[in-house]
Motif scaffolding. Structure first.
Motif, PDB file in Angstrom:
ATOM      1  N   THR A  36      72.326 -21.721   9.725  1.00 51.51           N
ATOM      2  CA  THR A  36      71.748 -22.416   9.870  1.00 51.51           C
ATOM      3  C   THR A  36      72.942 -23.199  11.262  1.00 51.51           C
ATOM      4  N   VAL A  37      72.331 -23.085  12.728  1.00 54.13           N
ATOM      5  CA  VAL A  37      73.017 -23.452  13.152  1.00 54.13           C
ATOM      6  C   VAL A  37      73.063 -24.795  13.942  1.00 54.13           C
ATOM      7  N   ILE A  38      73.948 -25.685  13.433  1.00 55.59           N
ATOM      8  CA  ILE A  38      74.083 -27.045  13.258  1.00 55.59           C
ATOM      9  C   ILE A  38      74.560 -27.873  14.745  1.00 55.59           C
ATOM     10  N   ARG A  39      73.521 -28.442  15.801  1.00 59.01           N
ATOM     11  CA  ARG A  39      74.624 -28.436  16.942  1.00 59.01           C
ATOM     12  C   ARG A  39      74.686 -30.548  17.387  1.00 59.01           C
ATOM     13  N   PRO A  40      76.000 -30.874  18.129  1.00 55.79           N
ATOM     14  CA  PRO A  40      75.532 -32.605  17.686  1.00 55.79           C
ATOM     15  C   PRO A  40      74.437 -32.583  18.933  1.00 55.79           C
ATOM     16  N   VAL A  41      73.670 -33.736  18.555  1.00 59.38           N
ATOM     17  CA  VAL A  41      72.668 -34.362  20.111  1.00 59.38           C
ATOM     18  C   VAL A  41      72.582 -35.692  20.429  1.00 59.38           C
ATOM     19  N   ALA A  42      73.206 -35.877  21.189  1.00 59.78           N
ATOM     20  CA  ALA A  42      73.098 -37.717  22.069  1.00 59.78           C
ATOM     21  C   ALA A  42      72.465 -38.042  22.258  1.00 59.78           C
ATOM     22  N   ILE A  43      71.783 -39.173  21.932  1.00 62.32           N
ATOM     23  CA  ILE A  43      70.537 -39.973  21.896  1.00 62.32           C
ATOM     24  C   ILE A  43      70.906 -41.035  22.415  1.00 62.32           C
ATOM     25  N   LYS A  44      70.751 -41.633  23.079  1.00 66.75           N
ATOM     26  CA  LYS A  44      70.555 -43.103  23.853  1.00 66.75           C
ATOM     27  C   LYS A  44      69.731 -44.052  23.457  1.00 66.75           C
ATOM     28  N   ILE A  45      70.758 -45.366  22.810  1.00 65.48           N
ATOM     29  CA  ILE A  45      69.484 -46.027  21.980  1.00 65.48           C
ATOM     30  C   ILE A  45      70.042 -47.624  22.392  1.00 65.48           C
ATOM     31  N   ASP A  46      69.370 -48.935  22.692  1.00 65.69           N
ATOM     32  CA  ASP A  46      69.666 -50.205  23.141  1.00 65.69           C
ATOM     33  C   ASP A  46      70.551 -50.687  21.460  1.00 65.69           C
ATOM     34  N   GLU A  47      71.073 -51.878  21.865  1.00 64.40           N
ATOM     35  CA  GLU A  47      72.452 -52.437  20.633  1.00 64.40           C
ATOM     36  C   GLU A  47      71.220 -52.777  19.775  1.00 64.40           C
ATOM     37  N   ASP A  48      70.513 -53.232  20.282  1.00 57.67           N
ATOM     38  CA  ASP A  48      69.229 -53.976  18.656  1.00 57.67           C
ATOM     39  C   ASP A  48      68.977 -53.074  17.686  1.00 57.67           C
ATOM     40  N   ILE A  49      68.729 -51.936  18.342  1.00 57.17           N
ATOM     41  CA  ILE A  49      68.599 -50.329  17.381  1.00 57.17           C
ATOM     42  C   ILE A  49      69.429 -50.000  16.466  1.00 57.17           C
ATOM     43  N   LYS A  50      70.245 -49.765  17.467  1.00 60.49           N
ATOM     44  CA  LYS A  50      71.770 -49.626  16.670  1.00 60.49           C
ATOM     45  C   LYS A  50      71.761 -50.553  15.711  1.00 60.49           C
ATOM     46  N   ALA A  51      72.106 -51.329  15.784  1.00 59.47           N
ATOM     47  CA  ALA A  51      72.610 -52.332  15.313  1.00 59.47           C
ATOM     48  C   ALA A  51      71.509 -52.170  13.489  1.00 59.47           C
ATOM     49  N   ARG A  52      70.259 -52.459  14.141  1.00 62.25           N
ATOM     50  CA  ARG A  52      68.957 -52.538  13.124  1.00 62.25           C
ATOM     51  C   ARG A  52      69.466 -50.710  11.902  1.00 62.25           C
ATOM     52  N   VAL A  53      69.789 -49.804  12.729  1.00 58.22           N
ATOM     53  CA  VAL A  53      69.870 -48.346  12.129  1.00 58.22           C
ATOM     54  C   VAL A  53      71.315 -48.675  10.862  1.00 58.22           C
ATOM     55  N   LYS A  54      72.102 -49.036  11.878  1.00 58.50           N
ATOM     56  CA  LYS A  54      73.247 -49.293  11.077  1.00 58.50           C
ATOM     57  C   LYS A  54      72.788 -50.246   9.765  1.00 58.50           C
ATOM     58  N   ARG A  55      71.853 -51.423  10.042  1.00 62.63           N
ATOM     59  CA  ARG A  55      71.377 -52.831   8.755  1.00 62.63           C
ATOM     60  C   ARG A  55      70.937 -51.414   7.498  1.00 62.63           C
ATOM     61  N   LEU A  56      70.353 -51.111   8.063  1.00 65.55           N
ATOM     62  CA  LEU A  56      69.251 -50.384   7.265  1.00 65.55           C
ATOM     63  C   LEU A  56      69.812 -49.314   6.785  1.00 65.55           C
ATOM     64  N   ALA A  57      71.035 -48.162   7.035  1.00 63.24           N
ATOM     65  CA  ALA A  57      71.307 -47.151   6.472  1.00 63.24           C
ATOM     66  C   ALA A  57      72.470 -48.217   5.466  1.00 63.24           C
ATOM     67  N   GLU A  58      72.859 -49.150   5.460  1.00 60.02           N
ATOM     68  CA  GLU A  58      74.239 -49.438   4.594  1.00 60.02           C
ATOM     69  C   GLU A  58      73.257 -50.154   3.268  1.00 60.02           C
ATOM     70  N   ALA A  59      71.931 -51.108   3.367  1.00 57.58           N
ATOM     71  CA  ALA A  59      71.219 -51.023   2.549  1.00 57.58           C
ATOM     72  C   ALA A  59      70.726 -49.850   1.999  1.00 57.58           C
ATOM     73  N   ARG A  60      70.711 -48.688   2.492  1.00 64.36           N
ATOM     74  CA  ARG A  60      70.179 -47.779   1.575  1.00 64.36           C
ATOM     75  C   ARG A  60      71.176 -47.315   1.346  1.00 64.36           C
ATOM     76  N   HIS A  61      72.528 -47.483   1.718  1.00 65.76           N
ATOM     77  CA  HIS A  61      73.451 -46.460   1.229  1.00 65.76           C
ATOM     78  C   HIS A  61      73.782 -44.720   1.468  1.00 65.76           C
ATOM     79  N   ARG A  62      73.514 -45.218   2.962  1.00 62.86           N
ATOM     80  CA  ARG A  62      73.458 -44.148   3.968  1.00 62.86           C
ATOM     81  C   ARG A  62      74.283 -43.960   4.879  1.00 62.86           C
ATOM     82  N   THR A  63      74.353 -43.246   5.535  1.00 65.21           N
ATOM     83  CA  THR A  63      75.312 -43.198   6.712  1.00 65.21           C
ATOM     84  C   THR A  63      73.972 -43.133   8.251  1.00 65.21           C
TER      85      THR A  63
END
Length: 96
Positions: free
Chosen positions: A4-31
């Motif tokens: 399987t070929v995996i290629r990077p894809v960029a998405i644009k999200i606002d800072e609030d969602i980015k921060a929420r994803v980061k907090r949730l990822a940290e809480a789940r011990h995931r990236t």
């Protein structure tokens, strides 16, 4: 088997969602990357199932329109009640 070929894809999200994803990822011990991939995978699988259900519904509607075959709600309810009671009975016959 091909790899399987995996290629990077960029998405644009606002800072609030980015921060929420980061907090949730940290809480789940995931990236954050893992969390976003998981969210996209679950969304795509859910929407594929929803689309398959929609297509099945359209097919059933077209079949009903062309044949007129159906069971009444009372017939379906009676059959389901029997199944709930543990009785393995055949579904009601379709009729016009």
């Amino acid at each position: 088997m091909t790899a399987t070929v995996i290629r990077p894809v960029a998405i644009k999200i606002d800072e609030d969602i980015k921060a929420r994803v980061k907090r949730l990822a940290e809480a789940r011990h995931r990236t954050a990357h893992w969390l976003m991939r998981e969210a996209i995978t679950q969304y795509v699988e859910r929407e594929e199932k929803r689309e398959a259900f929609r297509q099945d519904t359209l097919k059933a509607w077209e079949e009903y329109r062309s044949t007129g075959l159906h069971v009444t709600a009372d017939e379906a309810d009676a059959w389901l009640a029997e199944l709930e009671q543990g009785n393995d009975i055949e579904p009601p016959e379709c009729h016009v």
